[in-house]
Design a protein around this motif. Structure first.
Motif, short mmCIF file in Angstrom:
data_model
loop_
_atom_site.label_atom_id
_atom_site.label_comp_id
_atom_site.label_asym_id
_atom_site.label_seq_id
_atom_site.Cartn_x
_atom_site.Cartn_y
_atom_site.Cartn_z
N PRO A 52 -56.42 -20.00 9.61
CA PRO A 52 -55.20 -19.97 10.43
C PRO A 52 -54.29 -21.18 10.20
CG PRO A 52 -57.10 -20.53 11.79
CD PRO A 52 -57.62 -20.16 10.43
N MET A 53 -54.84 -22.27 9.68
CA MET A 53 -54.03 -23.46 9.44
C MET A 53 -52.96 -23.22 8.37
SD MET A 53 -54.87 -25.84 11.48
CE MET A 53 -54.13 -27.25 10.71
N ILE A 54 -53.21 -22.26 7.48
CA ILE A 54 -52.23 -21.98 6.43
C ILE A 54 -50.95 -21.42 7.04
CG2 ILE A 54 -51.73 -20.54 4.41
CD1 ILE A 54 -54.67 -20.84 3.62
N SER A 55 -51.08 -20.37 7.83
CA SER A 55 -49.87 -19.79 8.43
C SER A 55 -49.23 -20.74 9.43
CB SER A 55 -50.17 -18.43 9.06
OG SER A 55 -51.21 -18.53 9.98
N GLN A 56 -50.04 -21.55 10.10
CA GLN A 56 -49.47 -22.54 11.02
C GLN A 56 -48.62 -23.55 10.27
OE1 GLN A 56 -52.74 -24.26 13.18
NE2 GLN A 56 -53.27 -22.32 14.18
N SER A 57 -49.08 -23.99 9.10
CA SER A 57 -48.31 -24.96 8.32
C SER A 57 -47.02 -24.33 7.80
CB SER A 57 -49.14 -25.54 7.18
OG SER A 57 -49.42 -24.57 6.20
N TRP A 58 -47.09 -23.06 7.39
CA TRP A 58 -45.88 -22.38 6.94
C TRP A 58 -44.89 -22.24 8.10
CZ3 TRP A 58 -44.28 -19.93 2.30
CH2 TRP A 58 -45.11 -20.16 1.20
N ARG A 59 -45.36 -21.90 9.26
CA ARG A 59 -44.45 -21.75 10.41
C ARG A 59 -43.86 -23.10 10.82
NH1 ARG A 59 -44.85 -16.65 11.62
NH2 ARG A 59 -46.83 -15.56 11.53
N ARG A 60 -44.66 -24.14 10.74
CA ARG A 60 -44.20 -25.48 11.10
C ARG A 60 -43.09 -25.94 10.15
NH1 ARG A 60 -49.05 -27.39 11.59
NH2 ARG A 60 -49.21 -28.10 9.46
N ASN A 61 -43.16 -25.52 8.89
CA ASN A 61 -42.19 -25.94 7.88
C ASN A 61 -41.18 -24.85 7.53
OD1 ASN A 61 -43.24 -28.65 7.18
ND2 ASN A 61 -45.07 -27.48 6.66
N TRP A 62 -41.12 -23.81 8.33
CA TRP A 62 -40.31 -22.64 8.00
C TRP A 62 -38.83 -22.98 7.84
CZ3 TRP A 62 -41.69 -18.57 5.66
CH2 TRP A 62 -40.86 -17.47 5.60
N GLU A 63 -38.31 -23.88 8.63
CA GLU A 63 -36.89 -24.25 8.53
C GLU A 63 -36.57 -24.88 7.18
OE1 GLU A 63 -34.37 -23.42 10.58
OE2 GLU A 63 -35.92 -22.27 11.62
N GLU A 64 -37.55 -25.54 6.57
CA GLU A 64 -37.34 -26.12 5.24
C GLU A 64 -37.53 -25.09 4.14
OE1 GLU A 64 -39.34 -27.84 7.53
OE2 GLU A 64 -37.69 -29.16 8.05
N VAL A 65 -38.23 -24.00 4.44
CA VAL A 65 -38.50 -22.96 3.45
C VAL A 65 -37.33 -21.98 3.35
CG1 VAL A 65 -40.02 -21.00 2.90
CG2 VAL A 65 -40.99 -23.12 3.75
N ILE A 66 -36.67 -21.71 4.44
CA ILE A 66 -35.61 -20.70 4.49
C ILE A 66 -34.50 -20.94 3.45
CG2 ILE A 66 -33.74 -19.77 5.91
CD1 ILE A 66 -35.63 -19.93 8.28
N PRO A 67 -33.99 -22.15 3.25
CA PRO A 67 -32.93 -22.34 2.26
C PRO A 67 -33.33 -21.89 0.84
CG PRO A 67 -33.08 -24.28 3.63
CD PRO A 67 -34.24 -23.40 3.99
N PHE A 68 -34.59 -21.89 0.56
CA PHE A 68 -35.10 -21.45 -0.74
C PHE A 68 -34.67 -20.00 -1.02
CE2 PHE A 68 -38.73 -19.47 -3.02
CZ PHE A 68 -38.67 -20.18 -4.20
N PHE A 69 -34.59 -19.17 0.00
CA PHE A 69 -34.27 -17.76 -0.18
C PHE A 69 -32.78 -17.49 -0.36
CE2 PHE A 69 -38.34 -17.76 2.05
CZ PHE A 69 -39.08 -16.98 1.17
N HIS A 70 -31.94 -18.51 -0.25
CA HIS A 70 -30.51 -18.34 -0.48
C HIS A 70 -30.19 -18.33 -1.98
CE1 HIS A 70 -29.60 -18.60 3.72
NE2 HIS A 70 -30.19 -19.78 3.83
N TYR A 71 -31.12 -18.81 -2.79
CA TYR A 71 -30.90 -18.84 -4.24
C TYR A 71 -31.25 -17.50 -4.86
CZ TYR A 71 -30.72 -23.91 -3.76
OH TYR A 71 -30.41 -25.17 -3.40
N PRO A 72 -30.63 -17.16 -6.00
CA PRO A 72 -31.02 -15.94 -6.71
C PRO A 72 -32.46 -16.08 -7.25
CG PRO A 72 -29.00 -16.88 -7.64
CD PRO A 72 -29.50 -17.83 -6.61
N GLN A 73 -33.07 -14.95 -7.54
CA GLN A 73 -34.47 -14.94 -7.97
C GLN A 73 -34.69 -15.81 -9.21
OE1 GLN A 73 -37.04 -13.55 -6.32
NE2 GLN A 73 -38.38 -14.46 -7.82
N GLU A 74 -33.77 -15.80 -10.14
CA GLU A 74 -33.93 -16.58 -11.37
C GLU A 74 -34.01 -18.08 -11.07
OE1 GLU A 74 -31.32 -14.39 -10.91
OE2 GLU A 74 -32.26 -12.72 -11.98
N ILE A 75 -33.16 -18.54 -10.16
CA ILE A 75 -33.15 -19.96 -9.79
C ILE A 75 -34.43 -20.29 -9.03
CG2 ILE A 75 -31.94 -21.75 -8.49
CD1 ILE A 75 -30.38 -20.79 -10.93
#
Length: 116
Positions: A52-75
């Motif tokens: 469960p610590m894996i998904s907790q760490s992803w949720r804790r850092n989710w705001e930093e992960v979201i900008p990653f999805f604004h880039y096209p797949q190639e980038i």
């Protein structure tokens, strides 16, 4: 990439490949909403319940992960698969790790240059 490495530190060596495959589904998602859905699926999966610590760490850092999805797949692919600076540093450390007497700074620079 650092979040995935951190996530893999929670599981045993035998299960790292399985967990990495599951996490790949999250960061290869086309949108942030789809990634969040896949994170929820991972959370409900057998591996998610075991670690469960894996998904907790992803949720804790989710705001930093979201900008990653604004880039096209190639980038995005270039962002998570290559880290040129780390690669160069690894090569330099590999060469200079062995104790060698360098007669001058220029000799050390030549050795590093030839390795790169």
């Amino acid at each position: 990439m650092h979040l995935i490495r951190y996530s893999l530190s929670f599981c045993g060596w035998k299960e790292r490949k399985l967990v990495a495959e599951e996490l790949k589904e999250i960061y290869k998602s086309p949108t942030a909403k789809m990634a969040e859905k896949r994170l929820e699926e991972f959370d409900q999966s057998q591996l998610g319940k075991k670690y469960p610590m894996i998904s907790q760490s992803w949720r804790r850092n989710w705001e930093e992960v979201i900008p990653f999805f604004h880039y096209p797949q190639e980038i995005r692919t270039m962002i998570y698969t290559t880290n040129t600076l780390e690669n160069v540093n690894m090569r330099i450390r590999k060469i200079t790790k062995k104790p060698r007497p360098f007669p001058s700074d220029e000799a050390a620079i030549k050795l590093i240059y030839s390795a790169l």
